[in-house]
Write a protein that holds these residues in place. Structure first.
Motif, PDB file in Angstrom:
ATOM      1  N   ASP A 129       0.662   9.241  -5.978  1.00  0.00           N
ATOM      2  CA  ASP A 129       1.444  10.562  -5.818  1.00  0.00           C
ATOM      3  C   ASP A 129       2.096  10.846  -6.824  1.00  0.00           C
ATOM      4  O   ASP A 129       2.169  12.172  -7.204  1.00  0.00           O
ATOM      5  CB  ASP A 129       1.979  10.685  -4.521  1.00  0.00           C
ATOM      6  N   LEU A 130       2.968   9.899  -7.456  1.00  0.00           N
ATOM      7  CA  LEU A 130       3.844  10.163  -8.486  1.00  0.00           C
ATOM      8  C   LEU A 130       3.043  10.661  -9.781  1.00  0.00           C
ATOM      9  O   LEU A 130       3.194  11.588 -10.400  1.00  0.00           O
ATOM     10  CB  LEU A 130       4.704   9.329  -9.006  1.00  0.00           C
ATOM     11  N   LEU A 160       0.925  -1.104  -0.043  1.00  0.00           N
ATOM     12  CA  LEU A 160      -0.050  -0.059  -0.188  1.00  0.00           C
ATOM     13  C   LEU A 160       0.749   1.327  -0.153  1.00  0.00           C
ATOM     14  O   LEU A 160       0.382   2.187  -0.742  1.00  0.00           O
ATOM     15  CB  LEU A 160      -0.844   0.112   1.238  1.00  0.00           C
ATOM     16  N   GLU A 161       2.061   1.254   0.436  1.00  0.00           N
ATOM     17  CA  GLU A 161       2.901   2.356   0.672  1.00  0.00           C
ATOM     18  C   GLU A 161       3.417   2.606  -0.997  1.00  0.00           C
ATOM     19  O   GLU A 161       3.693   3.775  -1.123  1.00  0.00           O
ATOM     20  CB  GLU A 161       4.055   2.045   1.591  1.00  0.00           C
ATOM     21  N   ASN A 162       3.712   1.525  -1.536  1.00  0.00           N
ATOM     22  CA  ASN A 162       4.359   1.613  -2.741  1.00  0.00           C
ATOM     23  C   ASN A 162       3.024   2.103  -3.869  1.00  0.00           C
ATOM     24  O   ASN A 162       3.317   3.002  -4.624  1.00  0.00           O
ATOM     25  CB  ASN A 162       4.704   0.250  -3.416  1.00  0.00           C
ATOM     26  N   GLY A 163       1.895   1.785  -3.573  1.00  0.00           N
ATOM     27  CA  GLY A 163       0.534   1.897  -4.296  1.00  0.00           C
ATOM     28  C   GLY A 163       0.353   3.663  -4.193  1.00  0.00           C
ATOM     29  O   GLY A 163       0.292   4.315  -4.954  1.00  0.00           O
ATOM     30  N   SER A 164       0.626   4.078  -2.787  1.00  0.00           N
ATOM     31  CA  SER A 164       0.169   5.542  -2.524  1.00  0.00           C
ATOM     32  C   SER A 164       1.439   6.324  -3.341  1.00  0.00           C
ATOM     33  O   SER A 164       1.016   7.432  -3.705  1.00  0.00           O
ATOM     34  CB  SER A 164       0.516   5.525  -1.096  1.00  0.00           C
ATOM     35  N   ARG A 165       2.672   5.726  -3.331  1.00  0.00           N
ATOM     36  CA  ARG A 165       3.743   6.530  -4.061  1.00  0.00           C
ATOM     37  C   ARG A 165       3.411   6.684  -5.494  1.00  0.00           C
ATOM     38  O   ARG A 165       3.726   7.718  -6.061  1.00  0.00           O
ATOM     39  CB  ARG A 165       5.150   5.715  -3.581  1.00  0.00           C
ATOM     40  N   MET A 166       2.986   5.483  -6.068  1.00  0.00           N
ATOM     41  CA  MET A 166       2.660   5.533  -7.496  1.00  0.00           C
ATOM     42  C   MET A 166       1.528   6.406  -7.863  1.00  0.00           C
ATOM     43  O   MET A 166       1.632   7.351  -8.799  1.00  0.00           O
ATOM     44  CB  MET A 166       2.304   3.891  -7.980  1.00  0.00           C
TER      45      MET A 166
END
Length: 280
Positions: free
Chosen positions: A117-118, A109-115
Motif C-alpha cells: 500500500d505504501l 501478511l499485515e506488514n506485507g499489505s502495508r508495504m
C-alpha cells in the motif's frame, strides 16, 4: 492477497492454506524454483514465500525473484536456521520460522499489505504536493523512497519512515470548514520543519500528512527514540487549531523498510481541554 509459495515441502503450508483462503487470499504452490520463476514472469503476485533449502545462500533465489517480476512482491523466507538479519541481507522483506505459526504469519501478511500500500500511495502521481518551506514534494520523496527500497534489496540496509499527520482531517474539513483544516495542516508543517534535525528529510505525502526519512541510524534505538520525541513534542503544541467544534487527532507512526512493521504509533488529541496523548 495473491500468494505464491515456493517450497518442496507441501506440508509446510497445508495447515495455513484453508485459514488464508477463508480470509480471501489466493494461494498457489509451486515446488520447483525454476517453474515458480517462470510463473512470476507471467503473473503478478503480492507475496512470495520461499524456502531456500537445500541452498545455504538464499540470495540467488531472491535475486531471481526480483529479476523475474514485473511488480514489487513482498518476499518472505521460510527457514529454521536463518534469522531476520540474514534474511534482510539476502534481499528478503521478512523471514518466518518453520513450522509456520499462523498468528505470526497473519502479522507478516499485515506488514506485507502495508508495504505494498505504501509503494502504491507514495508512487501515486495523480496528486503531488510542491516543495515549500523546507518540505520536499511527494514526487521527489518517492525517488528517495524507491532508492531506500533498492538499497534494502541490494545491501540489506534498513530505512525508517516517521509519518505524522492529521488523522481526522476530512472530519475537521467538513465540520469546521476548509480554512480551519488548512490552518491545522499548515501549522503542523511549520512545527515539524522547526522540530526536525537539519539532516532529516521531510516530505509532504498527503493533504495533511508529512514523512521524515531516517537512514543509517547510528544506533538501533535511534528511530524509535525519534518517533517518541516527536510524539512528546507534539503533545506540547498549543496553537494547532483555530478553536473549532471538532477535536483534532494527530498521529505519529514509525515504519521500517523493507519489513514495514509498525514499530511505534502515538495519537495526540487537541480539543478545548488542550493536548493529550490518547494512545502510545
Amino acid at each position: 492477497m495473491k500468494i505464491l509459495v515456493i517450497d518442496r515441502d507441501s506440508l509446510s503450508t497445508q495447515l495455513l492454506k484453508p485459514r488464508l483462503e477463508a480470509k480471501g487470499h489466493v494461494i498457489i504452490e509451486e515446488p520447483v524454483k525454476n517453474n515458480a520463476l517462470a510463473m512470476l514472469e507471467k503473473e503478478n503476485f503480492d507475496t512470495v514465500l520461499f524456502d531456500p533449502a537445500p541452498l545455504n545462500n538464499p540470495r540467488p533465489i531472491v535475486l531471481g525473484i526480483r529479476r523475474a517480476v514485473r511488480n514489487y512482491p513482498y518476499v518472505v523466507m521460510m527457514s529454521q536456521d536463518i534469522d531476520r538479519e540474514q534474511a534482510l541481507k539476502s534481499g528478503a522483506n521478512e523471514v518466518i520460522a518453520k513450522p509456520l505459526d499462523a498468528n505470526k504469519f497473519d502479522h507478516i501478511l499485515e506488514n506485507g499489505s502495508r508495504m505494498l500500500d505504501l509503494l502504491k500511495r507514495i508512487g501515486d502521481e495523480s496528486e503531488d504536493f510542491p516543495s515549500a518551506g523546507g518540505v520536499i514534494a511527494k514526487s521527489a520523496f518517492n525517488q528517495l523512497f524507491l532508492s531506500a527500497v533498492d538499497r534494502a534489496d541490494r545491501y540489506g540496509e534498513r530505512s525508517y519512515l516517521v509519518f505524522i499527520g492529521i488523522k481526522n482531517f476530512q472530519e475537521v474539513y467538513q465540520m469546521d470548514g476548509p480554512q480551519a483544516a488548512g490552518y491545522s495542516a499548515a501549522k503542523l508543517s511549520q512545527y515539524l520543519v522547526r522540530l526536525r534535525r537539519q539532516s532529516d528529510i521531510i516530505a509532504q505525502t498527503g493533504k495533511a500528512e508529512f514523512c521524515l526519512m531516517l537512514q543509517r541510524p547510528q544506533y538501533e534505538t535511534e528511530p524509535m527514540e525519534a518517533a517518541n520525541r516527536f510524539g512528546e513534542a507534539l503533545s506540547q503544541l498549543q496553537d494547532i487549531t483555530m478553536g473549532g467544534s471538532s477535536s483534532l487527532d494527530v498521529y505519529v507512526k514509525l515504519l521500517d523498510v523493507p519489513v514495514c512493521e509498525k514499530m511505534v504509533e502515538h495519537i495526540i488529541r487537541y480539543d478545548s481541554n488542550g493536548a493529550q496523548r490518547i494512545t502510545a
